[in-house]
Scaffold this motif. Structure first.
Motif, PDB file in Angstrom:
ATOM      1  N   ASP A 163       0.807  -1.218   0.000  1.00  0.00           N
ATOM      2  CA  ASP A 163       0.000   0.000   0.000  1.00  0.00           C
ATOM      3  C   ASP A 163       0.842   1.272   0.000  1.00  0.00           C
ATOM      4  OD1 ASP A 163      -2.198  -1.601  -0.029  1.00  0.00           O
ATOM      5  OD2 ASP A 163      -3.076  -0.856   1.839  1.00  0.00           O
ATOM      6  N   GLU A 167       0.423   4.428  -2.394  1.00  0.00           N
ATOM      7  CA  GLU A 167       0.170   5.751  -1.815  1.00  0.00           C
ATOM      8  C   GLU A 167       1.158   6.783  -2.350  1.00  0.00           C
ATOM      9  OE1 GLU A 167      -1.270   7.337   2.528  1.00  0.00           O
ATOM     10  OE2 GLU A 167       0.130   5.653   2.436  1.00  0.00           O
ATOM     11  N   GLU A 172      -4.919   9.605  -6.042  1.00  0.00           N
ATOM     12  CA  GLU A 172      -5.767   9.279  -4.902  1.00  0.00           C
ATOM     13  C   GLU A 172      -6.960   8.429  -5.330  1.00  0.00           C
ATOM     14  OE1 GLU A 172      -8.270  11.518  -1.315  1.00  0.00           O
ATOM     15  OE2 GLU A 172      -6.910  12.664  -2.612  1.00  0.00           O
ATOM     16  N   GLU A 173      -7.514   8.784  -6.502  1.00  0.00           N
ATOM     17  CA  GLU A 173      -8.680   8.053  -7.000  1.00  0.00           C
ATOM     18  C   GLU A 173      -8.316   6.606  -7.333  1.00  0.00           C
ATOM     19  OE1 GLU A 173      -9.112  12.329  -7.525  1.00  0.00           O
ATOM     20  OE2 GLU A 173      -7.577  10.901  -8.235  1.00  0.00           O
ATOM     21  N   SER A 174      -7.150   6.408  -7.960  1.00  0.00           N
ATOM     22  CA  SER A 174      -6.715   5.065  -8.334  1.00  0.00           C
ATOM     23  C   SER A 174      -6.445   4.216  -7.094  1.00  0.00           C
ATOM     24  CB  SER A 174      -5.468   5.146  -9.210  1.00  0.00           C
ATOM     25  OG  SER A 174      -5.009   3.870  -9.570  1.00  0.00           O
ATOM     26  N   PHE A 175      -5.798   4.812  -6.098  1.00  0.00           N
ATOM     27  CA  PHE A 175      -5.491   4.103  -4.857  1.00  0.00           C
ATOM     28  C   PHE A 175      -6.777   3.656  -4.164  1.00  0.00           C
ATOM     29  CE2 PHE A 175      -3.553   4.559  -0.365  1.00  0.00           C
ATOM     30  CZ  PHE A 175      -3.278   3.202  -0.301  1.00  0.00           C
ATOM     31  N   GLU A 176      -7.723   4.544  -4.070  1.00  0.00           N
ATOM     32  CA  GLU A 176      -8.985   4.212  -3.412  1.00  0.00           C
ATOM     33  C   GLU A 176      -9.747   3.144  -4.194  1.00  0.00           C
ATOM     34  OE1 GLU A 176      -9.934   5.156  -0.414  1.00  0.00           O
ATOM     35  OE2 GLU A 176      -7.983   6.163  -0.280  1.00  0.00           O
ATOM     36  N   LYS A 177      -9.699   3.221  -5.513  1.00  0.00           N
ATOM     37  CA  LYS A 177     -10.377   2.209  -6.338  1.00  0.00           C
ATOM     38  C   LYS A 177      -9.731   0.831  -6.127  1.00  0.00           C
ATOM     39  CE  LYS A 177     -11.592   1.075 -11.142  1.00  0.00           C
ATOM     40  NZ  LYS A 177     -10.910  -0.240 -11.145  1.00  0.00           N
ATOM     41  N   LYS A 179      -8.243  -0.277  -3.491  1.00  0.00           N
ATOM     42  CA  LYS A 179      -8.620  -0.799  -2.178  1.00  0.00           C
ATOM     43  C   LYS A 179     -10.062  -1.298  -2.167  1.00  0.00           C
ATOM     44  CE  LYS A 179      -7.129   2.817   0.200  1.00  0.00           C
ATOM     45  NZ  LYS A 179      -6.810   3.672   1.378  1.00  0.00           N
ATOM     46  N   ARG A 180     -10.943  -0.584  -2.872  1.00  0.00           N
ATOM     47  CA  ARG A 180     -12.338  -1.048  -2.953  1.00  0.00           C
ATOM     48  C   ARG A 180     -12.417  -2.380  -3.699  1.00  0.00           C
ATOM     49  NH1 ARG A 180     -13.322   4.392  -4.245  1.00  0.00           N
ATOM     50  NH2 ARG A 180     -13.572   3.842  -6.460  1.00  0.00           N
ATOM     51  N   ASP A 183     -11.075  -5.118  -1.457  1.00  0.00           N
ATOM     52  CA  ASP A 183     -12.049  -5.463  -0.415  1.00  0.00           C
ATOM     53  C   ASP A 183     -13.172  -6.330  -0.989  1.00  0.00           C
ATOM     54  OD1 ASP A 183     -10.608  -4.059   1.449  1.00  0.00           O
ATOM     55  OD2 ASP A 183     -11.874  -2.268   1.386  1.00  0.00           O
TER      56      ASP A 183
END
Length: 518
Positions: A163, A167, A172-177, A179-180, A183
């Motif tokens: 991660d 990071e 930011e958008e790619s990182f959050e995507k 992780k989603r 999950d």
């Protein structure tokens, strides 16, 4: 009367000044020896490169016990191997895993500890993904499909980048995507395994019973190229761990219908019932030989690598501290004993056995210092719930060189350690035992129980720092004219349950690991 008091006071001042001077001189000698004549690199090479990993029940574990005894004897320190139980004997052989269809490629893989052998000829079979089922009854029907196949039982990781790498470089958008998506995959895989109705231990056993050719897993440790490596649960078919990268490739080939085939050669040998040992060494006390200062480190390891930071570093810290103390302080007031415990990884077994078998030593322990969690310099010491721990640990730490203690945070009186490492075995028995807790160096991701826990991960400057700390603390504990207090704090109610917390209770070791009870 006044004159007598004055003379007594002057004598006390003179004695205190002489003691302070002799303490300072000893500390300076310890530092000089630790920095100028260090044996650490040689000890690490012999233990990690030559002996190698130290899985309980293996010939390499016994080889390590014998090596340590001989090393101590070469320093004129009495040492012995003390049997505490039996274990399922096993020896690792060659592991070679090759993709043979739809193309040829050798894979990064290893058999798990206590995995059954394939023999020299190996096993060749198609790879399939753990069958998806609606519920446990449906899963029983789907088990027919695993016969003669290697079955993949781990979730495929969507990324092999940790991660912190995402990071640093991703939007930011790619990182959050990412992780989603991860999950979502994790939840889907959890549902797939839950539908089987089987535990992590039971699942491989059910696949074996259904006729699978072998089990394939991949337990990523959230770092580049790093997997956790533990034990198998099968009795006749091999269990293989494969790197994230190669596991992901195999999964995609199976998922897309390319029918990947593997040839697995995983040689090993079962050795029946073998004895297990703690290695004990001691420098006998000259004034209070029945009282003990104990240096503590577990000796065993998992065998995905060579157990360098878990717990090769703790082991060589205690060995080097003993070497230095024998050379500079050969007649301590109290007996200084070192315990290199076996089978910590399976539940603190060696230290629990020692506590059970030697109540006379536990009862007369002045202090125990344990080091386990990695190569880093010590940065935290807790009082472990002993009410007056600050009174004596504070005195002893004051004499440690400031460049060593500047890194250390203390927590007094703290709360009793209940597990995690061997000090907890002694705390449970009421002995003042303290863990010398280290700086991370990404220990949990990169070296703890992984395939990358090797010599090159050792930071010898930090390890030398810990040798100085340990040797000075042992010297101070031995010289202290007072016996340490064992008074315990009053424990609060648990915030989780609302019930009154109690001091941990001693537990006996597992004395017959992996063996059927008589």
């Amino acid at each position: 009367m006044t004159k007598k008091l004055s003379l007594a006071f002057l004598f006390f001042i003179s004695f205190s000044a002489a003691f302070a001077q002799s303490t300072q001189e000893m500390v300076e000698k310890i530092v000089k020896e630790a920095e100028g004549n260090s044996e650490l690199e040689n000890l690490a090479h012999e233990l990690l490169d030559v002996v190698g990993p130290r899985l309980v029940g293996t010939p390499q574990m016994k080889q390590a016990n014998d090596w340590a005894v001989n090393k101590y004897k070469s320093w004129d320190i009495d040492a012995r191997n003390e049997e505490w139980g039996k274990w399922k004997g096993w020896e690792r052989g060659i592991t070679h895993v090759d993709l043979i269809s739809p193309r040829i490629q050798s894979l990064e893989a290893r058999q798990l500890a206590w995995s059954p052998s394939t023999g020299k000829k190996g096993v060749q079979a198609e790879v399939m993904i753990l069958p998806a089922a609606k519920d446990s009854m449906d899963f029983v029907n789907k088990l027919k499909s695993v016969k003669g196949k290697f079955v993949m039982i781990s979730m495929p990781q969507p990324t092999g980048r940790p991660d912190d790498n995402w990071e640093e470089w991703a939007t930011e958008e790619s990182f959050e995507k990412m992780k989603r998506d991860r999950d979502s995959l994790s939840e889907a895989w959890r549902e797939r395994t839950s539908a089987s109705g089987l535990s992590r231990r039971e699942l491989p056993q059910a696949l074996e019973k259904a006729g699978a050719a072998g089990i394939i897993s991949s337990y990523w440790s959230r770092g580049f190229g790093v997997n956790k490596v533990f034990s198998s649960y099968t009795e006749e078919i091999p269990t293989i761990d494969i790197s994230l990268e190669d596991y992901g490739m195999l999964y995609r080939l199976a998922e897309y219908g390319d029918k990947p085939e593997l040839k697995v050669v995983a040689e090993s040998q079962e050795l029946g019932e073998v004895p297990t040992f703690n290695t004990i060494a001691e420098i006998k006390g000259s004034e209070k030989p029945e009282e003990y200062v104990i240096l503590s480190a577990h000796f065993d390891s998992w065998d995905g690598a060579t157990g360098a930071t878990d717990n090769g570093t703790g082991t060589i810290v205690m060995m080097e501290a003993m070497r230095i103390l024998k050379k500079l302080y050969p007649n301590p007031k109290r007996t200084i004993l070192v315990g290199h415990w076996g089978s910590e990884e399976q539940g603190l077994n060696g230290s629990r056995a020692f506590v059970k078998d030697h109540p006379e030593i536990v009862e007369n322990t002045q202090a125990l210092f344990n080091q386990d969690n990695g190569t880093g310099r010590v940065v935290n010491i807790s009082g472990n719930g002993f009410l007056h721990a600050y009174d004596y640990l504070g005195r002893w730490l004051y004499e440690v060189p400031e460049n060593v203690t500047t890194h250390i945070e203390t927590n007094f009186p703290g709360s009793p350690g209940r597990g995690g490492s061997d000090y907890a075995s002694f705390v449970a028995a009421g002995a003042p035992a303290f863990n010398l807790s280290s700086l991370s160096w990404d220990y949990w991701n990169y070296t703890w129980h992984t395939n990358r826990d090797t010599y090159d991960k050792i930071v010898f400057d930090d390890v030398r720092n810990n040798v100085i700390l340990t040797a000075v603390l042992a010297y101070m504990a031995s010289e202290d004219p007072e016996k340490t207090s064992r008074e315990q704090i009053s424990l609060p109610k648990s915030r989780r349950t609302g019930e009154q917390m109690t001091w941990p209770e001693p537990r006996d070791a597992t004395r017959r690991g992996g063996l059927d009870e008589d």
